[in-house]
Structures are given as structure tokens and as C-alpha cells.
Design an enzyme around this catalytic site. Sequence first.
Site, PDB file in Angstrom:
ATOM      1  N   LYS A  22       0.835  -1.216   0.000  1.00  0.00           N
ATOM      2  CA  LYS A  22       0.000   0.000   0.000  1.00  0.00           C
ATOM      3  C   LYS A  22       0.864   1.258   0.000  1.00  0.00           C
ATOM      4  CE  LYS A  22      -2.378   2.699   3.508  1.00  0.00           C
ATOM      5  NZ  LYS A  22      -1.380   3.296   4.386  1.00  0.00           N
ATOM      6  N   ASN A  23       1.835   1.320   0.903  1.00  0.00           N
ATOM      7  CA  ASN A  23       2.547   2.584   1.072  1.00  0.00           C
ATOM      8  C   ASN A  23       3.533   2.874  -0.060  1.00  0.00           C
ATOM      9  OD1 ASN A  23       1.053   3.251   3.271  1.00  0.00           O
ATOM     10  ND2 ASN A  23       2.541   2.541   4.790  1.00  0.00           N
ATOM     11  N   ARG A  93      -4.029  10.165   3.714  1.00  0.00           N
ATOM     12  CA  ARG A  93      -2.736  10.725   4.056  1.00  0.00           C
ATOM     13  C   ARG A  93      -1.820  10.911   2.837  1.00  0.00           C
ATOM     14  NH1 ARG A  93      -1.098  13.849   7.786  1.00  0.00           N
ATOM     15  NH2 ARG A  93       1.142  13.825   7.901  1.00  0.00           N
ATOM     16  N   CYS A 117      -5.454   8.004   8.918  1.00  0.00           N
ATOM     17  CA  CYS A 117      -5.669   7.491  10.277  1.00  0.00           C
ATOM     18  C   CYS A 117      -5.389   8.563  11.318  1.00  0.00           C
ATOM     19  CB  CYS A 117      -4.726   6.318  10.530  1.00  0.00           C
ATOM     20  SG  CYS A 117      -5.180   4.851   9.633  1.00  0.00           S
ATOM     21  N   ARG A 122       0.126  14.940  12.935  1.00  0.00           N
ATOM     22  CA  ARG A 122       0.893  14.423  11.797  1.00  0.00           C
ATOM     23  C   ARG A 122       1.416  15.618  10.982  1.00  0.00           C
ATOM     24  NH1 ARG A 122      -1.809   8.930   9.463  1.00  0.00           N
ATOM     25  NH2 ARG A 122       0.270   8.760   8.580  1.00  0.00           N
ATOM     26  N   ILE A 124       3.673  18.207   8.632  1.00  0.00           N
ATOM     27  CA  ILE A 124       4.332  18.016   7.324  1.00  0.00           C
ATOM     28  C   ILE A 124       5.437  19.062   7.122  1.00  0.00           C
ATOM     29  CG2 ILE A 124       2.459  16.805   6.111  1.00  0.00           C
ATOM     30  CD1 ILE A 124       1.684  19.569   4.932  1.00  0.00           C
ATOM     31  N   ASP A 125       5.963  19.553   8.248  1.00  0.00           N
ATOM     32  CA  ASP A 125       6.983  20.605   8.150  1.00  0.00           C
ATOM     33  C   ASP A 125       8.221  20.156   7.354  1.00  0.00           C
ATOM     34  OD1 ASP A 125       7.029  18.996  10.685  1.00  0.00           O
ATOM     35  OD2 ASP A 125       9.025  19.868  10.823  1.00  0.00           O
ATOM     36  N   ASP A 306       3.736   0.289  12.316  1.00  0.00           N
ATOM     37  CA  ASP A 306       2.548  -0.273  11.664  1.00  0.00           C
ATOM     38  C   ASP A 306       2.322  -1.740  12.023  1.00  0.00           C
ATOM     39  OD1 ASP A 306       2.138   2.177  10.541  1.00  0.00           O
ATOM     40  OD2 ASP A 306       2.886   1.659   8.558  1.00  0.00           O
ATOM     41  N   ILE A 328       6.797   6.595  17.341  1.00  0.00           N
ATOM     42  CA  ILE A 328       6.453   7.345  16.116  1.00  0.00           C
ATOM     43  C   ILE A 328       5.139   8.120  16.267  1.00  0.00           C
ATOM     44  CG2 ILE A 328       6.213   7.222  13.584  1.00  0.00           C
ATOM     45  CD1 ILE A 328       8.849   5.937  14.408  1.00  0.00           C
ATOM     46  N   ARG A 398      -9.007   0.589   3.565  1.00  0.00           N
ATOM     47  CA  ARG A 398      -8.046   1.524   2.984  1.00  0.00           C
ATOM     48  C   ARG A 398      -6.731   0.830   2.642  1.00  0.00           C
ATOM     49  NH1 ARG A 398      -6.524   4.984   6.994  1.00  0.00           N
ATOM     50  NH2 ARG A 398      -4.845   5.244   5.526  1.00  0.00           N
TER      51      ARG A 398
HETATM   52  N1  EPU Z   1       7.002  14.040  11.139  1.00  0.00           N
HETATM   53  C1  EPU Z   1       7.269  15.358  11.423  1.00  0.00           C
HETATM   54  N2  EPU Z   1       7.287  16.241  10.380  1.00  0.00           N
HETATM   55  C2  EPU Z   1       7.084  15.853   9.092  1.00  0.00           C
HETATM   56  C3  EPU Z   1       6.824  14.497   8.809  1.00  0.00           C
HETATM   57  C4  EPU Z   1       6.791  13.608   9.856  1.00  0.00           C
HETATM   58  O1  EPU Z   1       7.448  15.728  12.569  1.00  0.00           O
HETATM   59  O2  EPU Z   1       7.136  16.709   8.199  1.00  0.00           O
HETATM   60  C5  EPU Z   1       6.999  13.059  12.231  1.00  0.00           C
HETATM   61  C6  EPU Z   1       5.640  12.375  12.413  1.00  0.00           C
HETATM   62  O3  EPU Z   1       4.799  13.124  13.247  1.00  0.00           O
HETATM   63  C7  EPU Z   1       6.053  11.031  13.000  1.00  0.00           C
HETATM   64  C8  EPU Z   1       7.404  10.748  12.358  1.00  0.00           C
HETATM   65  O4  EPU Z   1       7.872  12.005  11.870  1.00  0.00           O
HETATM   66  O5  EPU Z   1       6.220  11.167  14.379  1.00  0.00           O
HETATM   67  C9  EPU Z   1       7.393   9.778  11.207  1.00  0.00           C
HETATM   68  O6  EPU Z   1       6.401  10.169  10.260  1.00  0.00           O
HETATM   69  P1  EPU Z   1       6.511   9.773   8.717  1.00  0.00           P
HETATM   70  O7  EPU Z   1       6.586  11.027   7.930  1.00  0.00           O
HETATM   71  O8  EPU Z   1       7.578   8.756   8.537  1.00  0.00           O
HETATM   72  O9  EPU Z   1       5.094   9.109   8.485  1.00  0.00           O
HETATM   73  P2  EPU Z   1       4.174   9.254   7.227  1.00  0.00           P
HETATM   74  O10 EPU Z   1       4.992   9.370   5.992  1.00  0.00           O
HETATM   75  O11 EPU Z   1       3.107  10.269   7.455  1.00  0.00           O
HETATM   76  C10 EPU Z   1       4.152   6.716   6.680  1.00  0.00           C
HETATM   77  C11 EPU Z   1       3.095   5.666   6.498  1.00  0.00           C
HETATM   78  C12 EPU Z   1       2.478   5.313   7.837  1.00  0.00           C
HETATM   79  C13 EPU Z   1       3.590   4.846   8.783  1.00  0.00           C
HETATM   80  C14 EPU Z   1       4.696   5.892   8.879  1.00  0.00           C
HETATM   81  C15 EPU Z   1       5.892   5.440   9.702  1.00  0.00           C
HETATM   82  C16 EPU Z   1       2.262   6.208   4.296  1.00  0.00           C
HETATM   83  C17 EPU Z   1       1.167   6.727   3.456  1.00  0.00           C
HETATM   84  N3  EPU Z   1       2.067   6.203   5.612  1.00  0.00           N
HETATM   85  O12 EPU Z   1       3.470   7.840   7.227  1.00  0.00           O
HETATM   86  O13 EPU Z   1       1.616   4.237   7.575  1.00  0.00           O
HETATM   87  O14 EPU Z   1       3.059   4.613  10.073  1.00  0.00           O
HETATM   88  O15 EPU Z   1       5.164   6.215   7.555  1.00  0.00           O
HETATM   89  O16 EPU Z   1       6.430   4.284   9.164  1.00  0.00           O
HETATM   90  O17 EPU Z   1       3.294   5.777   3.790  1.00  0.00           O
HETATM   91  C18 EPU Z   1      -0.186   2.818   7.853  1.00  0.00           C
HETATM   92  O18 EPU Z   1       0.114   2.315   6.754  1.00  0.00           O
HETATM   93  O19 EPU Z   1      -1.035   2.320   8.638  1.00  0.00           O
HETATM   94  C19 EPU Z   1       0.455   4.064   8.251  1.00  0.00           C
HETATM   95  C20 EPU Z   1      -0.029   4.861   9.190  1.00  0.00           C
END
Ligand code: EPU
Length: 419
Positions: A22-23, A93, A117, A122, A124-125, A306, A328, A398
Site C-alpha cells: 500500500k505505502n 494521508r 488514520c 501528523r 508536514i513541516d 505499523d 512514532i 483503505r
Molecule cells: N514528522 C514530522 N514532520 C514531518 C513528517 C513527519 O514531525 O514533516 C513526524 C511524524 O509526526 C512522526 C514521524 O515524523 O512522528 C514519522 O512520520 P513519517 O513522515 O515517517 O510518516 P508518514 O509518511 O506520514 C508513513 C506511512 C504510515 C507509517 C509511517 C511510519 C504512508 C502513506 N504512511 O506515514 O503508515 O506509520 O510512515 O512508518 O506511507 C499505515 O500504513 O497504517 C500508516 C499509518
Amino acid sequence: MDKLVIYGPTRLKGEVTISGAKNAAVAILPATLLVNGISIIENIPNISDVKLSCTILEKLGAKVNWIANNKVEIDTRNITSSNTPLDITSKFRASYYLVGSLLGRCGSAEVGLPGGCNLGARPIDQHIKGFESLGAKVEVSQGKITAKAKKLVGTSIYMDIVSVGATINVMLASVLAEGTTTIDNAAKEPHIVDVANFLNTMGADIRGAGTDVIKINGVKELKGNYTYSVVPDQIEAGTFMLAAIASRGDIVIKNCIPEHLDCITAKIFEIGGNVEDLGDSIHVWTNKRPGRAIVKTLPYPGFPTDMQPQIGVALSIADGTSIINESIWESRFQYTAELNKMGAHITAQGKSAVFEGVKNLTGAPVYATDLRAGAALIIAGIIANGETHLYNLDHIDRGYENIEDKFRSLGAKIQRVSE
Ligand code: EPU
């Protein structure tokens, strides 16, 4: 509203085939926007996040043609807009990948702030920092992200936090940028490598994916008319591994990459289960109650967040007391309240939870609080005595393809019922 009705307990036995990740898929689909041509993607999971991604591509002018259940052809020769449908993009997301892809393709993007979720804040900075470093102007207001760039120019970007999404998004935005981009402190998950392999198949020049320094040498254009097969889903495979252990079952998990599962295999050994690497499949079995463990979730190659709820179910019936530390997502323990309704003894506070193992769970009405929590609660229903009714299936749909069919093929008594 649909619900799953599960009758337990069942010891799962048999073979199951894992779908595409998925991811990876939810990044690869928007990445097709970077090419002015036709992309054919195989092993694409048929899940609702993928369908939403395809609908968005169509609204932007792409032609999406499902050649088979897991094979899609995307023609991006006539992209007419870089403004995405905000009501759809804010539903999941991974829509944030449209920002990187559209910036690369059109030099501008408008995308609804991503949903998905509820795992706590979450931010995105780091995505924004990456785009701005490449020369884009980014604004977040009125529930949307607007990004514009006259020209994207390669640079060095240090990620303050290891982020899957920001690493992929910066790769997407920089493949067509002028010069070289370096991402330091990059995430290393298998789907990062898969997205890089996909982009390189189209003619990008990305090196180092899978390590914490990724170099992207910008190219003038990418080329269409290629076929790419999405990597097997590490988390789906891990979900069935833990289902085997929690149910004292015996499962051969086909179409997976055992090395991607090492972090899960190591914990299964620790709690007394058996795992055998069969090359492109993995055999997992046990005939005893799981032992206790201490688990800390970490970016890859650490134990994946996950997989936290799924190992949580195994530890809820372990012989002894276990601790899980979540590093995380701040709200990832919501499923523990649902497991407690089934007789588990879990105390969650902040980033830690204590699991006092009980001998048995009992069936109850429970709610999927997020995608992985939903998968974990299916496992809980399968091992519990009696009948479990699981609600909020949208979360599960999803990210898991045909999940109840797959569990049913392993002997689970599980049915989807419309109320
Ligand atoms: N974070 C920041 N700033 C950012 C981005 C992330 O502070 O700009 C923090 C987040 O708050 C978190 C950590 O960094 O504490 C890691 O977040 P990451 O960006 O790696 O997560 P993500 O890209 O939003 C993806 C997966 C998630 C999975 C995480 C961690 C996708 C679409 N989602 O999320 O998957 O938990 O990586 O491996 O790829 C799931 O599939 O159930 C799921 C939630």
C-alpha cells in the site's frame, strides 16, 4: 454500515499470498504524473486508498485503465490541471505525494491537507522544508497546501526527523530539478527503495535509497511505456506472521521478501515462535502461548509502528508481562481499550503500554480505531472465545486487499455483514 462477524477461537493454517505494498502504491500512482506518457503498474493492491489515488489522477486529466484486478495503465499525456479535488485529497494521508509530483510536473500544486488514520499530530513541516529548499514557495491555509516554483534547483536537505513521507516527497519533487539533490537522514523503509526503483525505471537517476543519504541527479525528462511491479507489502506479510503466532497456527506467507521482515522475525523468535525463510515466502508457526517481550517501535530497520497493534494482540495473551514503547505516533494505543473489552489487561499511558498477558480473550463488539488497529482486532477476534463484531471497516479497507477472504482461506470463521 458493514461489520465483520468473527467466531473464535481458530488456529490459522494454510497458505496466503501477499498483495503489493500500500505505502509504495500510494506514492507510485502520483509519481506517474512526472512522466508525459503511459505507465503500466502491476501487483497494485486493490484497496480504497489506491482507488482514491486513481480518481484524483483522472480529475487531473490522466486516463486510468484497469487491465486486470492488480494491473493498471495510466496515461498522463494530457494533464490539464495541478489543482486537485480538495474533498478527495483531504480523505487520505498519501495525497501529500501529489504536491511533490505536481511541483515536478507542472511547477505548481494545490492539495487538500492530508487526512488518514488518526494517530495524533501528523505535521508536514519536513515536506515543506524540502520543497522550499528546492526553490518552491509553499503556503498552508484554508485547509490546503499551495506550492509554486518557477524552477526547482537541486540542493542539500537535512531531514530533522526520519520521515517516510518527506523523503519520498522530496525525491518526487527533485527528479526533474536542475542539478543534484541530497537528502540526509533519509528514511530507509522498503517502500522508499521501491519508489526510487520505480522512478529509476522511468529514467530518473536516484542513488542510495535504502541508506540514510539519498542523491538525486536531476534529469531533463522521464520516459513512459514501461511496466513496473510494486514490491510486496511488508506490513501485510507481518500481519499474517503475527496472526500465525497469536492463533498458535501454521501459515506459509507467499509473495513476500523475508529480509524486509527481519525486524518482525527477530521479535517472533524472542516470544518463542518459529520462522523459516523459504526465499520468496516465509513459514511461521507455533504450538504454544507466546512469551513476553519488550518492543520499541522505530523507523526501518527497527520494529515498525505499523506492526505495533498486531504484536500487541500476541502480547495480550502472552505468558508474562510485556511493554511496548511507541516512538512514532502518539495515539497508536487506541486499540488497547478495544482489546480490554475482550478481556485483555493493558494499561496504556503516553508512549508506553504494559501488557499483562491473560490466558484467553473473549469475543465482544469492538471498533477499528485505525487501519492497523483494525487488522489487529481481526486477529483478536480469531483467537478469542465466542463472537466478535468488528466495526469501522473503512479503516481496514483503505489498506488490506480482500482481508477477510485471506483469513477465511486460513480457516478463520469470518463474515462481512451489512447492517
Ligand atoms: N514528522 C514530522 N514532520 C514531518 C513528517 C513527519 O514531525 O514533516 C513526524 C511524524 O509526526 C512522526 C514521524 O515524523 O512522528 C514519522 O512520520 P513519517 O513522515 O515517517 O510518516 P508518514 O509518511 O506520514 C508513513 C506511512 C504510515 C507509517 C509511517 C511510519 C504512508 C502513506 N504512511 O506515514 O503508515 O506509520 O510512515 O512508518 O506511507 C499505515 O500504513 O497504517 C500508516 C499509518
